[in-house]
Design an enzyme around this catalytic site. Structure first.
Site, PDB file in Angstrom:
ATOM      1  N   TYR A  66      33.226  45.580  45.485  1.00  0.00           N
ATOM      2  CA  TYR A  66      34.393  45.067  44.773  1.00  0.00           C
ATOM      3  C   TYR A  66      34.043  44.783  43.305  1.00  0.00           C
ATOM      4  O   TYR A  66      34.769  45.196  42.390  1.00  0.00           O
ATOM      5  CB  TYR A  66      34.908  43.792  45.452  1.00  0.00           C
ATOM      6  CG  TYR A  66      36.302  43.381  45.006  1.00  0.00           C
ATOM      7  CD1 TYR A  66      37.382  43.513  45.866  1.00  0.00           C
ATOM      8  CD2 TYR A  66      36.542  42.860  43.731  1.00  0.00           C
ATOM      9  CE1 TYR A  66      38.666  43.152  45.466  1.00  0.00           C
ATOM     10  CE2 TYR A  66      37.805  42.501  43.321  1.00  0.00           C
ATOM     11  CZ  TYR A  66      38.866  42.644  44.194  1.00  0.00           C
ATOM     12  OH  TYR A  66      40.124  42.287  43.790  1.00  0.00           O
ATOM     13  N   HIS A  70      36.878  35.786  37.406  1.00  0.00           N
ATOM     14  CA  HIS A  70      36.925  35.250  38.778  1.00  0.00           C
ATOM     15  C   HIS A  70      35.576  35.428  39.455  1.00  0.00           C
ATOM     16  O   HIS A  70      34.970  36.497  39.360  1.00  0.00           O
ATOM     17  CB  HIS A  70      37.994  35.980  39.596  1.00  0.00           C
ATOM     18  CG  HIS A  70      39.399  35.563  39.257  1.00  0.00           C
ATOM     19  ND1 HIS A  70      40.480  35.896  40.028  1.00  0.00           N
ATOM     20  CD2 HIS A  70      39.886  34.812  38.247  1.00  0.00           C
ATOM     21  CE1 HIS A  70      41.581  35.380  39.500  1.00  0.00           C
ATOM     22  NE2 HIS A  70      41.249  34.729  38.410  1.00  0.00           N
TER      23      HIS A  70
HETATM   24  C1  DHB Z   1      45.842  44.068  41.768  1.00  0.00           C
HETATM   25  C2  DHB Z   1      45.938  45.319  42.320  1.00  0.00           C
HETATM   26  C3  DHB Z   1      45.091  45.663  43.335  1.00  0.00           C
HETATM   27  O1  DHB Z   1      45.149  46.878  43.869  1.00  0.00           O
HETATM   28  C4  DHB Z   1      44.150  44.796  43.823  1.00  0.00           C
HETATM   29  O2  DHB Z   1      43.355  45.158  44.843  1.00  0.00           O
HETATM   30  C5  DHB Z   1      44.047  43.559  43.253  1.00  0.00           C
HETATM   31  C6  DHB Z   1      44.906  43.200  42.217  1.00  0.00           C
HETATM   32  C7  DHB Z   1      46.764  43.701  40.674  1.00  0.00           C
HETATM   33  O3  DHB Z   1      47.643  44.491  40.320  1.00  0.00           O
HETATM   34  O4  DHB Z   1      46.654  42.582  40.165  1.00  0.00           O
END
Ligand code: DHB
Ligand code: FAD
Length: 393
Positions: free
Chosen positions: A387, A77
Protein backbone atom coordinates in the site's frame (compact mmCIF):
# COMPACT_ATOMS: atom_id res chain seq x y z
CA UNK A 1 -5.36 23.03 -46.05
CA UNK A 2 -1.56 22.64 -45.71
CA UNK A 3 -0.11 20.85 -42.69
CA UNK A 4 1.99 22.83 -40.22
CA UNK A 5 5.06 20.78 -39.21
CA UNK A 6 6.70 21.13 -35.82
CA UNK A 7 9.68 19.38 -34.36
CA UNK A 8 10.50 18.29 -30.82
CA UNK A 9 12.59 15.64 -29.09
CA UNK A 10 9.75 13.76 -27.35
CA UNK A 11 6.13 13.95 -28.54
CA UNK A 12 3.94 13.29 -25.51
CA UNK A 13 0.38 12.16 -26.26
CA UNK A 14 -1.86 12.84 -23.24
CA UNK A 15 -1.79 15.64 -20.68
CA UNK A 16 -2.82 13.58 -17.63
CA UNK A 17 -0.44 13.00 -14.71
CA UNK A 18 1.82 10.64 -16.72
CA UNK A 19 2.29 13.01 -19.67
CA UNK A 20 2.66 16.14 -17.55
CA UNK A 21 5.19 14.58 -15.18
CA UNK A 22 7.17 13.14 -18.07
CA UNK A 23 7.44 16.58 -19.70
CA UNK A 24 8.61 17.97 -16.35
CA UNK A 25 11.28 15.30 -15.79
CA UNK A 26 12.53 15.60 -19.38
CA UNK A 27 12.74 19.39 -19.12
CA UNK A 28 14.88 19.00 -15.99
CA UNK A 29 17.34 17.07 -18.18
CA UNK A 30 17.17 19.70 -20.93
CA UNK A 31 15.01 17.54 -23.23
CA UNK A 32 12.38 19.34 -25.29
CA UNK A 33 8.84 17.94 -25.49
CA UNK A 34 5.39 18.89 -26.75
CA UNK A 35 2.25 17.71 -24.92
CA UNK A 36 -0.83 16.88 -27.03
CA UNK A 37 -4.22 16.60 -25.28
CA UNK A 38 -7.74 16.05 -26.66
CA UNK A 39 -9.52 17.63 -23.71
CA UNK A 40 -9.53 21.29 -22.77
CA UNK A 41 -7.18 22.63 -20.13
CA UNK A 42 -10.14 23.29 -17.79
CA UNK A 43 -11.53 19.78 -18.20
CA UNK A 44 -8.19 18.16 -17.36
CA UNK A 45 -7.78 20.41 -14.31
CA UNK A 46 -11.24 19.60 -12.91
CA UNK A 47 -11.31 15.82 -13.41
CA UNK A 48 -11.84 14.13 -10.02
CA UNK A 49 -9.95 10.90 -9.70
CA UNK A 50 -7.36 9.43 -7.36
CA UNK A 51 -6.56 10.78 -3.91
CA UNK A 52 -3.67 8.89 -2.33
CA UNK A 53 0.04 9.25 -3.02
CA UNK A 54 2.43 6.59 -1.89
CA UNK A 55 5.78 7.43 -0.31
CA UNK A 56 7.85 7.03 -3.49
CA UNK A 57 5.50 9.30 -5.47
CA UNK A 58 5.81 12.00 -2.82
CA UNK A 59 9.59 11.61 -2.71
CA UNK A 60 9.86 11.93 -6.49
CA UNK A 61 7.52 14.95 -6.73
CA UNK A 62 9.47 16.61 -3.92
CA UNK A 63 12.86 15.86 -5.50
CA UNK A 64 11.80 17.51 -8.77
CA UNK A 65 10.52 20.72 -7.18
CA UNK A 66 6.82 19.87 -7.04
CA UNK A 67 6.57 19.28 -3.29
CA UNK A 68 5.95 22.73 -1.80
CA UNK A 69 2.13 22.78 -1.82
CA UNK A 70 2.03 19.03 -1.23
CA UNK A 71 4.05 19.54 1.98
CA UNK A 72 1.75 22.40 3.05
CA UNK A 73 -1.65 21.08 2.06
CA UNK A 74 -1.18 17.31 1.75
CA UNK A 75 -2.10 15.20 4.75
CA UNK A 76 0.40 12.55 5.77
CA UNK A 77 -1.25 9.36 7.05
CA UNK A 78 0.51 6.72 9.09
CA UNK A 79 -1.77 3.95 7.80
CA UNK A 80 -5.37 2.85 7.25
CA UNK A 81 -8.26 1.26 9.14
CA UNK A 82 -9.55 -2.12 8.02
CA UNK A 83 -13.06 -2.91 9.19
CA UNK A 84 -15.42 -5.86 9.24
CA UNK A 85 -18.57 -6.31 11.38
CA UNK A 86 -17.95 -5.28 14.99
CA UNK A 87 -14.22 -4.80 14.41
CA UNK A 88 -12.07 -1.91 13.26
CA UNK A 89 -8.28 -2.25 13.22
CA UNK A 90 -5.60 0.34 12.53
CA UNK A 91 -2.63 -0.78 10.44
CA UNK A 92 0.26 1.57 11.20
CA UNK A 93 2.52 1.51 8.12
CA UNK A 94 5.13 3.71 9.80
CA UNK A 95 5.53 1.23 12.67
CA UNK A 96 5.40 -1.74 10.32
CA UNK A 97 7.70 -0.63 7.50
CA UNK A 98 8.77 2.96 8.18
CA UNK A 99 6.83 4.36 5.19
CA UNK A 100 3.59 6.34 4.94
CA UNK A 101 1.05 7.72 2.44
CA UNK A 102 -0.34 11.18 1.69
CA UNK A 103 -3.85 12.40 0.95
CA UNK A 104 -3.38 14.79 -1.98
CA UNK A 105 -5.88 14.67 -4.83
CA UNK A 106 -5.00 14.00 -8.45
CA UNK A 107 -6.56 17.39 -9.22
CA UNK A 108 -3.90 19.00 -6.98
CA UNK A 109 -1.04 16.99 -8.52
CA UNK A 110 -2.29 18.04 -11.96
CA UNK A 111 -2.59 21.70 -10.92
CA UNK A 112 0.99 21.71 -9.56
CA UNK A 113 2.31 20.08 -12.72
CA UNK A 114 0.47 22.45 -15.08
CA UNK A 115 1.67 25.48 -13.08
CA UNK A 116 5.28 24.24 -13.20
CA UNK A 117 5.11 23.46 -16.91
CA UNK A 118 3.54 26.84 -17.70
CA UNK A 119 6.26 28.61 -15.71
CA UNK A 120 8.84 26.69 -17.74
CA UNK A 121 7.29 27.61 -21.11
CA UNK A 122 6.14 24.05 -21.94
CA UNK A 123 4.44 23.80 -25.33
CA UNK A 124 0.94 22.29 -25.02
CA UNK A 125 -1.78 21.70 -27.56
CA UNK A 126 -5.14 21.31 -25.79
CA UNK A 127 -8.51 20.45 -27.40
CA UNK A 128 -6.88 18.65 -30.32
CA UNK A 129 -8.53 15.95 -32.47
CA UNK A 130 -7.57 13.24 -34.99
CA UNK A 131 -4.41 12.17 -33.08
CA UNK A 132 -2.56 9.55 -35.16
CA UNK A 133 0.88 7.93 -34.72
CA UNK A 134 3.15 7.20 -37.68
CA UNK A 135 6.43 5.36 -38.40
CA UNK A 136 6.91 4.40 -34.74
CA UNK A 137 9.20 1.54 -35.79
CA UNK A 138 11.66 3.97 -37.41
CA UNK A 139 13.97 6.58 -35.84
CA UNK A 140 11.79 9.34 -37.35
CA UNK A 141 8.38 8.77 -35.74
CA UNK A 142 5.73 11.51 -35.92
CA UNK A 143 2.24 12.36 -34.73
CA UNK A 144 -0.44 14.10 -36.76
CA UNK A 145 -3.41 15.93 -35.24
CA UNK A 146 -5.81 18.78 -35.78
CA UNK A 147 -5.29 21.68 -33.39
CA UNK A 148 -8.03 23.60 -31.52
CA UNK A 149 -8.32 26.08 -34.42
CA UNK A 150 -8.84 23.31 -36.97
CA UNK A 151 -5.32 23.48 -38.43
CA UNK A 152 -3.84 20.08 -39.40
CA UNK A 153 -0.42 19.63 -37.80
CA UNK A 154 2.46 17.20 -37.87
CA UNK A 155 4.84 16.77 -34.92
CA UNK A 156 8.19 15.12 -35.72
CA UNK A 157 10.13 13.62 -32.81
CA UNK A 158 12.95 11.33 -31.76
CA UNK A 159 10.50 9.31 -29.65
CA UNK A 160 6.79 9.24 -28.81
CA UNK A 161 5.44 8.74 -25.28
CA UNK A 162 1.93 7.28 -25.29
CA UNK A 163 0.48 8.69 -22.06
CA UNK A 164 -3.07 8.82 -23.43
CA UNK A 165 -4.93 6.71 -20.89
CA UNK A 166 -7.02 3.62 -21.51
CA UNK A 167 -8.91 4.97 -24.54
CA UNK A 168 -6.09 6.74 -26.40
CA UNK A 169 -4.66 5.59 -29.76
CA UNK A 170 -1.07 4.80 -28.64
CA UNK A 171 -1.61 1.24 -27.44
CA UNK A 172 -3.24 0.36 -30.76
CA UNK A 173 -0.10 1.52 -32.60
CA UNK A 174 1.81 -1.45 -31.12
CA UNK A 175 1.23 -4.45 -33.37
CA UNK A 176 0.72 -7.80 -31.66
CA UNK A 177 1.68 -8.02 -28.03
CA UNK A 178 -0.35 -9.61 -25.26
CA UNK A 179 -3.17 -8.24 -23.14
CA UNK A 180 -4.55 -9.61 -19.90
CA UNK A 181 -7.93 -8.38 -18.76
CA UNK A 182 -10.36 -9.01 -15.93
CA UNK A 183 -13.67 -7.27 -15.39
CA UNK A 184 -15.02 -7.35 -11.84
CA UNK A 185 -18.73 -7.93 -11.19
CA UNK A 186 -19.12 -4.70 -9.21
CA UNK A 187 -18.54 -0.95 -9.50
CA UNK A 188 -17.78 1.96 -7.16
CA UNK A 189 -20.24 4.73 -6.50
CA UNK A 190 -18.07 7.71 -5.48
CA UNK A 191 -19.24 10.90 -3.84
CA UNK A 192 -17.51 14.12 -2.89
CA UNK A 193 -19.10 15.96 0.04
CA UNK A 194 -18.57 19.32 1.73
CA UNK A 195 -18.20 17.88 5.20
CA UNK A 196 -15.25 17.31 7.50
CA UNK A 197 -14.06 13.68 7.36
CA UNK A 198 -15.48 11.55 10.19
CA UNK A 199 -12.14 9.76 10.48
CA UNK A 200 -8.46 10.73 10.78
CA UNK A 201 -7.31 8.03 8.31
CA UNK A 202 -9.04 6.04 5.56
CA UNK A 203 -11.50 3.28 6.51
CA UNK A 204 -11.78 0.27 4.17
CA UNK A 205 -14.88 -1.66 5.26
CA UNK A 206 -16.11 -5.16 4.47
CA UNK A 207 -19.86 -5.40 5.08
CA UNK A 208 -22.58 -7.95 4.20
CA UNK A 209 -24.21 -5.22 2.04
CA UNK A 210 -20.94 -4.64 0.16
CA UNK A 211 -17.67 -2.72 0.43
CA UNK A 212 -17.45 0.91 1.58
CA UNK A 213 -14.51 3.32 1.80
CA UNK A 214 -14.24 6.55 3.73
CA UNK A 215 -11.54 8.74 2.19
CA UNK A 216 -11.04 12.49 2.15
CA UNK A 217 -9.57 15.39 0.24
CA UNK A 218 -9.06 18.02 2.97
CA UNK A 219 -10.21 19.05 6.46
CA UNK A 220 -13.52 20.14 4.95
CA UNK A 221 -14.05 17.75 2.03
CA UNK A 222 -14.81 14.02 2.29
CA UNK A 223 -14.61 11.41 -0.47
CA UNK A 224 -16.59 8.21 0.04
CA UNK A 225 -17.30 5.12 -2.02
CA UNK A 226 -19.90 2.31 -2.01
CA UNK A 227 -19.75 -1.00 -3.86
CA UNK A 228 -22.71 -1.06 -6.29
CA UNK A 229 -23.87 -3.08 -9.29
CA UNK A 230 -22.10 -2.19 -12.56
CA UNK A 231 -24.22 0.15 -14.63
CA UNK A 232 -25.82 1.83 -11.60
CA UNK A 233 -27.17 5.28 -12.49
CA UNK A 234 -25.82 7.80 -9.92
CA UNK A 235 -29.07 9.77 -10.24
CA UNK A 236 -31.04 6.72 -9.03
CA UNK A 237 -29.64 7.08 -5.49
CA UNK A 238 -30.98 9.95 -3.35
CA UNK A 239 -28.52 11.72 -1.07
CA UNK A 240 -30.33 10.27 1.98
CA UNK A 241 -30.02 6.75 0.63
CA UNK A 242 -26.29 7.23 -0.02
CA UNK A 243 -25.60 8.50 3.49
CA UNK A 244 -27.77 5.80 5.11
CA UNK A 245 -25.94 3.07 3.24
CA UNK A 246 -22.53 4.56 4.02
CA UNK A 247 -23.48 4.79 7.72
CA UNK A 248 -24.56 1.14 7.76
CA UNK A 249 -21.50 -0.20 5.97
CA UNK A 250 -18.97 2.01 7.77
CA UNK A 251 -20.32 1.07 11.21
CA UNK A 252 -22.12 4.22 12.41
CA UNK A 253 -22.79 3.69 16.12
CA UNK A 254 -20.11 1.00 16.51
CA UNK A 255 -18.05 1.81 19.63
CA UNK A 256 -19.49 5.33 19.58
CA UNK A 257 -18.17 6.17 16.09
CA UNK A 258 -20.41 8.39 13.98
CA UNK A 259 -20.50 9.24 10.30
CA UNK A 260 -21.38 12.89 9.69
CA UNK A 261 -23.36 13.56 6.50
CA UNK A 262 -23.11 16.76 4.45
CA UNK A 263 -23.94 18.31 1.07
CA UNK A 264 -22.89 16.04 -1.83
CA UNK A 265 -21.13 18.00 -4.60
CA UNK A 266 -20.27 15.20 -7.04
CA UNK A 267 -21.55 11.68 -7.78
CA UNK A 268 -20.04 9.19 -10.22
CA UNK A 269 -19.96 5.45 -10.84
CA UNK A 270 -16.75 3.81 -12.01
CA UNK A 271 -16.40 0.33 -13.47
CA UNK A 272 -13.67 -1.92 -12.08
CA UNK A 273 -11.24 -3.82 -14.24
CA UNK A 274 -7.67 -5.03 -14.40
CA UNK A 275 -5.85 -4.67 -17.69
CA UNK A 276 -2.19 -5.11 -18.67
CA UNK A 277 -0.66 -4.72 -22.12
CA UNK A 278 2.83 -6.03 -22.91
CA UNK A 279 5.20 -4.95 -24.22
CA UNK A 280 5.03 -1.29 -23.19
CA UNK A 281 7.44 -0.33 -25.97
CA UNK A 282 7.56 -0.79 -29.73
CA UNK A 283 10.35 0.87 -31.73
CA UNK A 284 10.34 4.53 -30.68
CA UNK A 285 6.91 4.39 -29.00
CA UNK A 286 6.76 4.02 -25.21
CA UNK A 287 3.53 3.57 -23.21
CA UNK A 288 3.18 4.92 -19.66
CA UNK A 289 0.33 4.92 -17.11
CA UNK A 290 -3.23 3.94 -17.97
CA UNK A 291 -2.30 3.61 -21.64
CA UNK A 292 -0.60 0.33 -20.71
CA UNK A 293 -2.44 -0.84 -17.60
CA UNK A 294 -5.55 -0.35 -15.50
CA UNK A 295 -6.04 -1.53 -11.92
CA UNK A 296 -9.27 -1.56 -9.92
CA UNK A 297 -9.17 1.40 -7.50
CA UNK A 298 -9.03 -0.58 -4.21
CA UNK A 299 -5.57 0.17 -2.83
CA UNK A 300 -5.14 3.46 -4.74
CA UNK A 301 -2.45 2.29 -7.16
CA UNK A 302 -3.48 3.77 -10.56
CA UNK A 303 -1.95 7.22 -10.22
CA UNK A 304 1.09 5.94 -8.33
CA UNK A 305 1.79 3.37 -11.03
CA UNK A 306 1.63 6.08 -13.71
CA UNK A 307 4.20 8.10 -11.71
CA UNK A 308 6.42 5.00 -11.29
CA UNK A 309 6.38 4.32 -15.06
CA UNK A 310 7.41 7.87 -15.82
CA UNK A 311 10.21 7.73 -13.22
CA UNK A 312 11.71 4.92 -15.31
CA UNK A 313 10.86 6.32 -18.72
CA UNK A 314 12.37 9.79 -18.26
CA UNK A 315 16.00 8.61 -17.81
CA UNK A 316 15.51 6.05 -20.59
CA UNK A 317 14.37 8.74 -23.05
CA UNK A 318 17.08 11.11 -21.86
CA UNK A 319 19.80 8.58 -22.74
CA UNK A 320 18.12 7.79 -26.05
CA UNK A 321 17.77 11.42 -27.13
CA UNK A 322 21.07 12.77 -25.74
CA UNK A 323 23.46 9.90 -26.30
CA UNK A 324 21.60 7.66 -28.74
CA UNK A 325 22.05 5.05 -25.99
CA UNK A 326 19.04 2.70 -26.07
CA UNK A 327 19.98 0.40 -23.19
CA UNK A 328 17.51 1.83 -20.65
CA UNK A 329 14.88 2.30 -23.36
CA UNK A 330 15.18 -1.34 -24.41
CA UNK A 331 14.88 -2.45 -20.76
CA UNK A 332 11.96 -0.09 -20.00
CA UNK A 333 9.07 -2.43 -20.73
CA UNK A 334 10.38 -5.42 -18.75
CA UNK A 335 11.45 -3.26 -15.81
CA UNK A 336 8.16 -1.35 -15.66
CA UNK A 337 6.06 -4.50 -16.00
CA UNK A 338 7.56 -6.00 -12.84
CA UNK A 339 6.06 -3.19 -10.77
CA UNK A 340 2.88 -3.20 -12.88
CA UNK A 341 2.26 -6.85 -12.06
CA UNK A 342 3.03 -6.34 -8.36
CA UNK A 343 0.44 -3.53 -8.22
CA UNK A 344 -1.99 -5.51 -10.39
CA UNK A 345 -1.81 -8.37 -7.93
CA UNK A 346 -2.13 -6.11 -4.88
CA UNK A 347 -5.14 -4.24 -6.33
CA UNK A 348 -6.82 -7.54 -7.26
CA UNK A 349 -6.09 -8.94 -3.78
CA UNK A 350 -7.49 -5.89 -1.95
CA UNK A 351 -10.51 -5.89 -4.26
CA UNK A 352 -11.33 -9.57 -3.85
CA UNK A 353 -10.75 -9.43 -0.07
CA UNK A 354 -13.17 -6.56 0.46
CA UNK A 355 -16.01 -6.82 -2.11
CA UNK A 356 -19.04 -9.06 -1.70
CA UNK A 357 -19.84 -11.30 -4.65
CA UNK A 358 -22.61 -13.40 -3.11
CA UNK A 359 -20.52 -16.56 -2.70
CA UNK A 360 -20.84 -17.78 0.95
CA UNK A 361 -17.58 -19.78 0.75
CA UNK A 362 -15.61 -16.78 -0.46
CA UNK A 363 -17.24 -14.66 2.26
CA UNK A 364 -15.67 -16.92 4.91
CA UNK A 365 -12.30 -16.74 3.13
CA UNK A 366 -12.52 -12.94 3.04
CA UNK A 367 -13.24 -12.72 6.76
CA UNK A 368 -10.45 -15.17 7.55
CA UNK A 369 -8.06 -13.12 5.42
CA UNK A 370 -9.12 -9.88 7.13
CA UNK A 371 -8.63 -11.43 10.59
CA UNK A 372 -5.17 -12.61 9.57
CA UNK A 373 -4.09 -9.29 8.05
CA UNK A 374 -5.27 -7.41 11.15
CA UNK A 375 -3.82 -9.79 13.74
CA UNK A 376 -0.55 -11.06 12.26
CA UNK A 377 2.43 -8.75 11.92
CA UNK A 378 3.52 -10.71 8.84
CA UNK A 379 0.08 -10.22 7.22
CA UNK A 380 -0.10 -6.54 8.12
CA UNK A 381 3.46 -5.94 6.90
CA UNK A 382 2.69 -7.40 3.47
CA UNK A 383 -0.28 -5.09 3.07
CA UNK A 384 1.67 -2.08 4.36
CA UNK A 385 4.61 -2.71 2.01
CA UNK A 386 2.33 -2.82 -1.03
CA UNK A 387 0.00 0.00 0.00
CA UNK A 388 2.73 2.49 0.97
CA UNK A 389 4.61 1.32 -2.14
CA UNK A 390 8.01 -0.21 -2.70
CA UNK A 391 10.82 2.24 -3.56
CA UNK A 392 11.13 3.04 -7.28
CA UNK A 393 13.80 0.94 -9.00
C1 DHB B 1 -9.22 6.95 -2.80
C2 DHB B 1 -9.35 6.09 -3.86
C3 DHB B 1 -8.95 4.79 -3.71
O1 DHB B 1 -9.05 3.94 -4.73
C4 DHB B 1 -8.43 4.31 -2.54
O2 DHB B 1 -8.08 3.02 -2.42
C5 DHB B 1 -8.29 5.18 -1.49
C6 DHB B 1 -8.69 6.51 -1.64
C7 DHB B 1 -9.65 8.35 -2.96
O3 DHB B 1 -10.19 8.71 -4.02
O4 DHB B 1 -9.51 9.12 -2.01
P1 FAD C 1 -5.04 9.77 -17.71
O1 FAD C 1 -5.15 10.53 -16.45
O2 FAD C 1 -6.23 9.03 -18.20
O3 FAD C 1 -4.54 10.77 -18.82
C1 FAD C 1 -4.56 10.45 -20.19
C2 FAD C 1 -4.79 11.70 -20.99
O4 FAD C 1 -4.72 11.41 -22.36
C3 FAD C 1 -6.19 12.27 -20.74
O5 FAD C 1 -6.08 13.60 -20.33
C4 FAD C 1 -6.88 12.11 -22.08
O6 FAD C 1 -7.83 13.13 -22.33
C5 FAD C 1 -5.71 12.14 -23.04
N1 FAD C 1 -5.99 11.52 -24.33
C6 FAD C 1 -6.79 10.46 -24.60
N2 FAD C 1 -6.83 10.23 -25.91
C7 FAD C 1 -6.04 11.15 -26.49
C8 FAD C 1 -5.71 11.44 -27.85
N3 FAD C 1 -6.24 10.70 -28.86
N4 FAD C 1 -4.87 12.45 -28.12
C9 FAD C 1 -4.36 13.21 -27.11
N5 FAD C 1 -4.67 13.00 -25.81
C10 FAD C 1 -5.50 11.98 -25.50
N6 FAD C 1 -6.75 5.77 -9.29
C11 FAD C 1 -6.56 5.66 -8.00
O7 FAD C 1 -5.46 5.31 -7.60
N7 FAD C 1 -7.58 5.97 -7.11
C12 FAD C 1 -8.79 6.42 -7.54
O8 FAD C 1 -9.67 6.72 -6.75
C13 FAD C 1 -9.03 6.52 -8.91
N8 FAD C 1 -10.22 6.95 -9.38
C14 FAD C 1 -10.40 7.01 -10.73
C15 FAD C 1 -11.62 7.41 -11.26
C16 FAD C 1 -11.83 7.45 -12.65
C17 FAD C 1 -13.17 7.86 -13.19
C18 FAD C 1 -10.78 7.06 -13.51
C19 FAD C 1 -10.98 7.06 -15.02
C20 FAD C 1 -9.56 6.69 -12.98
C21 FAD C 1 -9.36 6.65 -11.60
N9 FAD C 1 -8.14 6.27 -11.07
C22 FAD C 1 -7.95 6.18 -9.76
C23 FAD C 1 -7.00 5.96 -11.90
C24 FAD C 1 -6.07 7.16 -12.03
O9 FAD C 1 -6.81 8.33 -12.09
C25 FAD C 1 -5.26 6.91 -13.27
O10 FAD C 1 -4.49 5.76 -13.04
C26 FAD C 1 -4.36 8.09 -13.65
O11 FAD C 1 -5.14 9.17 -14.08
C27 FAD C 1 -3.41 7.65 -14.76
O12 FAD C 1 -2.80 8.77 -15.33
P2 FAD C 1 -2.46 8.79 -16.88
O13 FAD C 1 -1.81 10.09 -17.10
O14 FAD C 1 -1.78 7.55 -17.24
O15 FAD C 1 -3.86 8.70 -17.62
Amino acid sequence: MSTDTLRTEVAIIGGGPAGLLLSHLLAAEGIDSVVLETRSRDYVAARIRAGILEQSSVDLLTDVGLGARLAREGDQHRGIYLQFPEERHHLDFVDLIGRSVWVYGQTEVTADLVAARDADGQQFFYSISDTALHDVDTDRPYVTFTDADGTPRRLDAVAIAGCDGSFGPSRGAIPGGTTWEKTYPYAWFGILADVAPSTDELIYAWHPNGFALHSMRSETVSRLYLQVEPGTDPASWSDDRIWDELATRLGHGQDGWELTAGPITDKSVLPMRSYVHAPMQYGRLFLAGDAAHIVPPTGAKGLNLAIADVALLAPALTDLVRKNDARLADAYSDTALRRVWRCTHFSWWMTTMLHRNGDPFEEQLQLSQLRWVTSSEAGATGLAENYAGLPFA
